[in-house]
Design a protein around this motif. Structure first.
Motif, PDB file in Angstrom:
ATOM      1  N   ALA A   1      21.829 -30.781 -25.870  1.00 42.46           N
ATOM      2  CA  ALA A   1      20.425 -30.355 -25.805  1.00 42.46           C
ATOM      3  C   ALA A   1      20.083 -29.437 -26.977  1.00 42.46           C
ATOM      4  N   ARG A   2      21.035 -28.617 -27.351  1.00 41.73           N
ATOM      5  CA  ARG A   2      20.807 -27.630 -28.416  1.00 41.73           C
ATOM      6  C   ARG A   2      20.899 -28.256 -29.802  1.00 41.73           C
ATOM      7  N   GLU A   3      21.875 -29.176 -29.964  1.00 44.77           N
ATOM      8  CA  GLU A   3      22.155 -29.784 -31.272  1.00 44.77           C
ATOM      9  C   GLU A   3      22.249 -31.300 -31.114  1.00 44.77           C
ATOM     10  N   PRO A   4      21.112 -31.967 -30.964  1.00 43.41           N
ATOM     11  CA  PRO A   4      21.154 -33.412 -30.675  1.00 43.41           C
ATOM     12  C   PRO A   4      21.737 -34.253 -31.806  1.00 43.41           C
ATOM     13  N   GLU A   5      21.834 -33.700 -33.010  1.00 42.43           N
ATOM     14  CA  GLU A   5      22.387 -34.476 -34.126  1.00 42.43           C
ATOM     15  C   GLU A   5      23.906 -34.409 -34.180  1.00 42.43           C
ATOM     16  N   TRP A   6      24.504 -33.525 -33.418  1.00 39.16           N
ATOM     17  CA  TRP A   6      25.965 -33.386 -33.444  1.00 39.16           C
ATOM     18  C   TRP A   6      26.611 -34.499 -32.621  1.00 39.16           C
ATOM     19  N   PHE A   7      27.918 -34.668 -32.794  1.00 37.58           N
ATOM     20  CA  PHE A   7      28.678 -35.681 -32.064  1.00 37.58           C
ATOM     21  C   PHE A   7      28.690 -35.366 -30.562  1.00 37.58           C
ATOM     22  N   ASN A   8      29.110 -34.164 -30.205  1.00 37.75           N
ATOM     23  CA  ASN A   8      29.008 -33.658 -28.826  1.00 37.75           C
ATOM     24  C   ASN A   8      29.563 -34.608 -27.763  1.00 37.75           C
ATOM     25  N   SER A   9      30.747 -35.160 -27.997  1.00 36.93           N
ATOM     26  CA  SER A   9      31.384 -36.109 -27.075  1.00 36.93           C
ATOM     27  C   SER A   9      32.899 -35.928 -27.198  1.00 36.93           C
ATOM     28  N   PRO A  10      33.666 -36.532 -26.296  1.00 36.43           N
ATOM     29  CA  PRO A  10      35.122 -36.493 -26.489  1.00 36.43           C
ATOM     30  C   PRO A  10      35.475 -37.056 -27.862  1.00 36.43           C
ATOM     31  N   VAL A  11      36.274 -36.314 -28.598  1.00 31.07           N
ATOM     32  CA  VAL A  11      36.592 -36.722 -29.977  1.00 31.07           C
ATOM     33  C   VAL A  11      37.775 -37.695 -29.958  1.00 31.07           C
ATOM     34  N   PRO A  12      37.586 -38.899 -30.467  1.00 29.53           N
ATOM     35  CA  PRO A  12      38.677 -39.893 -30.426  1.00 29.53           C
ATOM     36  C   PRO A  12      39.793 -39.565 -31.415  1.00 29.53           C
ATOM     37  N   SER A  13      40.937 -40.162 -31.177  1.00 29.45           N
ATOM     38  CA  SER A  13      42.046 -40.013 -32.121  1.00 29.45           C
ATOM     39  C   SER A  13      41.648 -40.632 -33.456  1.00 29.45           C
ATOM     40  N   PHE A  14      42.287 -40.140 -34.498  1.00 28.28           N
ATOM     41  CA  PHE A  14      42.010 -40.597 -35.862  1.00 28.28           C
ATOM     42  C   PHE A  14      43.319 -41.039 -36.496  1.00 28.28           C
ATOM     43  N   GLY A  15      43.296 -42.204 -37.133  1.00 29.54           N
ATOM     44  CA  GLY A  15      44.480 -42.623 -37.872  1.00 29.54           C
ATOM     45  C   GLY A  15      45.063 -43.925 -37.370  1.00 29.54           C
ATOM     46  N   ASP A  16      46.316 -44.135 -37.690  1.00 23.18           N
ATOM     47  CA  ASP A  16      46.976 -45.420 -37.541  1.00 23.18           C
ATOM     48  C   ASP A  16      47.714 -45.521 -36.197  1.00 23.18           C
ATOM     49  N   PRO A  17      47.262 -46.387 -35.285  1.00 21.97           N
ATOM     50  CA  PRO A  17      47.985 -46.540 -34.009  1.00 21.97           C
ATOM     51  C   PRO A  17      49.404 -47.050 -34.196  1.00 21.97           C
ATOM     52  N   ASP A  18      49.688 -47.682 -35.331  1.00 22.01           N
ATOM     53  CA  ASP A  18      51.049 -48.154 -35.601  1.00 22.01           C
ATOM     54  C   ASP A  18      51.871 -47.137 -36.381  1.00 22.01           C
TER      55      ASP A  18
ATOM     56  N   GLN B   1      31.869 -26.247 -33.889  1.00 17.63           N
ATOM     57  CA  GLN B   1      31.122 -26.648 -35.079  1.00 17.63           C
ATOM     58  C   GLN B   1      31.957 -27.499 -36.026  1.00 17.63           C
ATOM     59  N   GLY B   2      33.174 -27.824 -35.611  1.00 17.51           N
ATOM     60  CA  GLY B   2      34.037 -28.663 -36.423  1.00 17.51           C
ATOM     61  C   GLY B   2      34.061 -30.081 -35.876  1.00 17.51           C
ATOM     62  N   ALA B   3      35.177 -30.446 -35.232  1.00 19.36           N
ATOM     63  CA  ALA B   3      35.310 -31.821 -34.730  1.00 19.36           C
ATOM     64  C   ALA B   3      34.230 -32.175 -33.722  1.00 19.36           C
ATOM     65  N   ASN B   4      33.803 -31.227 -32.925  1.00 16.31           N
ATOM     66  CA  ASN B   4      32.731 -31.527 -31.965  1.00 16.31           C
ATOM     67  C   ASN B   4      31.423 -31.880 -32.676  1.00 16.31           C
ATOM     68  N   ARG B   5      31.236 -31.337 -33.851  1.00 12.86           N
ATOM     69  CA  ARG B   5      30.012 -31.637 -34.601  1.00 12.86           C
ATOM     70  C   ARG B   5      30.154 -32.935 -35.389  1.00 12.86           C
ATOM     71  N   THR B   6      31.342 -33.134 -35.994  1.00 14.22           N
ATOM     72  CA  THR B   6      31.517 -34.266 -36.913  1.00 14.22           C
ATOM     73  C   THR B   6      32.096 -35.510 -36.245  1.00 14.22           C
ATOM     74  N   GLY B   7      32.833 -35.330 -35.138  1.00 11.94           N
ATOM     75  CA  GLY B   7      33.387 -36.479 -34.425  1.00 11.94           C
ATOM     76  C   GLY B   7      34.740 -36.944 -34.906  1.00 11.94           C
ATOM     77  N   ARG B   8      35.378 -36.212 -35.836  1.00  8.38           N
ATOM     78  CA  ARG B   8      36.723 -36.573 -36.297  1.00  8.38           C
ATOM     79  C   ARG B   8      37.616 -35.352 -36.138  1.00  8.38           C
ATOM     80  N   PRO B   9      38.831 -35.534 -35.596  1.00  7.36           N
ATOM     81  CA  PRO B   9      39.675 -34.370 -35.344  1.00  7.36           C
ATOM     82  C   PRO B   9      39.837 -33.484 -36.581  1.00  7.36           C
ATOM     83  N   PHE B  10      39.710 -32.191 -36.373  1.00  7.37           N
ATOM     84  CA  PHE B  10      39.950 -31.168 -37.400  1.00  7.37           C
ATOM     85  C   PHE B  10      38.957 -31.228 -38.564  1.00  7.37           C
ATOM     86  N   THR B  11      37.980 -32.105 -38.496  1.00  9.57           N
ATOM     87  CA  THR B  11      37.072 -32.288 -39.630  1.00  9.57           C
ATOM     88  C   THR B  11      35.929 -31.285 -39.560  1.00  9.57           C
TER      89      THR B  11
END
Ligand code: SF4
Length: 229
Positions: free
Chosen positions: A43-60, A73-83
């Motif tokens: 509600a406060r920041e509708p442009e942010w990712f604001n969802s469970p952040v998925p894993s990033f990288g190679d499943p293999d 304001q990091g991964a929750n905003r951008t949607g990529r871990p630690f980003t």
């Protein structure tokens, strides 16, 4: 090491087993406090990712790095871990240095950075207030960490960033805390898999020199050597 079946319609194994879910729904309701915090952020920041952040990288990949949880304001905003988290600066620089990432880290998910033989996930997928998930939330979200670990067929090394990630990985791997206590630089064997402990590369830990870049690099140097890369 915990073994979780992922299969299939083999008549010799009984009824079909549903595939493991490695990623929660965008509106995962399992932790009411975190779902409420997420709704407030949307509600406060509708442009942010604001969802469970998925894993990033190679499943293999052979390496999985497990952090604590997304930063507000990091991964929750951008949607990529630690980003765009402070911790991402040291983590991604170190991964590039040791060949576990390729490209240039620009603190945004469209920077083109790719992970090599490596994946990053979090013990808790939703941003918690004050970066502090509750024990029940860590336990609940472990279903996704466990599924992530169980569905990486080549996994040989897990780096746990901090005590919470360490404890959650231990429970997934079936190791007892007393037999595998957390310590920076410690390595715990779980079958064919090794769990490497590191202090979390958080702003607090690096500013207070609890964790220096050299200490952090030494963990990844060891992983790289053990993987023969
Ligand atoms: S922390 Fe994990 S289990 Fe809890 S609501 Fe978020 S995705 Fe669901």
């Amino acid at each position: 090491m915990t073994t979780i079946s992922t299969s299939e319609n083999d008549p010799g194994r009984g009824p079909p087993v549903a595939p493991l879910r490695t990623e929660p729904d965008r509106n995962c309701p399992l932790c009411p406090r975190l779902a409420g915090f997420r709704a407030e952020a949307r509600a406060r920041e509708p442009e942010w990712f604001n969802s469970p952040v998925p894993s990033f990288g190679d499943p293999d990949g052979r390496l999985l790095i497990v952090g604590l949880a997304p930063g507000l304001q990091g991964a929750n905003r951008t949607g990529r871990p630690f980003t765009a988290d402070f911790a991402g600066d040291l983590l991604y620089a170190t991964l590039i240095e040791y060949g576990f990432a390729r490209g240039v880290y620009r603190a945004r998910p469209d920077d083109g950075l790719t992970l090599v033989d490596c994946r990053i996930s979090n013990a808790v997928r939703c941003v918690p207030p004050q970066n502090k998930p509750l024990p029940a939330e860590i336990n609940t979200c472990r279903t996704f960490l466990s599924a992530t670990i169980a569905t990486m067929p080549n996994l040989r090394a897990i780096v746990a960033l901090g005590r919470v990630a360490h404890e959650s990985a231990l429970k997934t791997l079936g190791l007892r805390s007393a037999a595998a206590p957390f310590a920076h630089g410690a390595i715990h064997q779980a079958g064919a898999l090794k769990l490497y402990d590191s202090y979390h590369c958080s702003r607090y830990n690096t500013n207070t020199r609890v964790l220096t870049p050299e200490m952090f690099r030494s963990v990844f140097a060891k992983v790289k050597a053990d993987l023969g890369r």
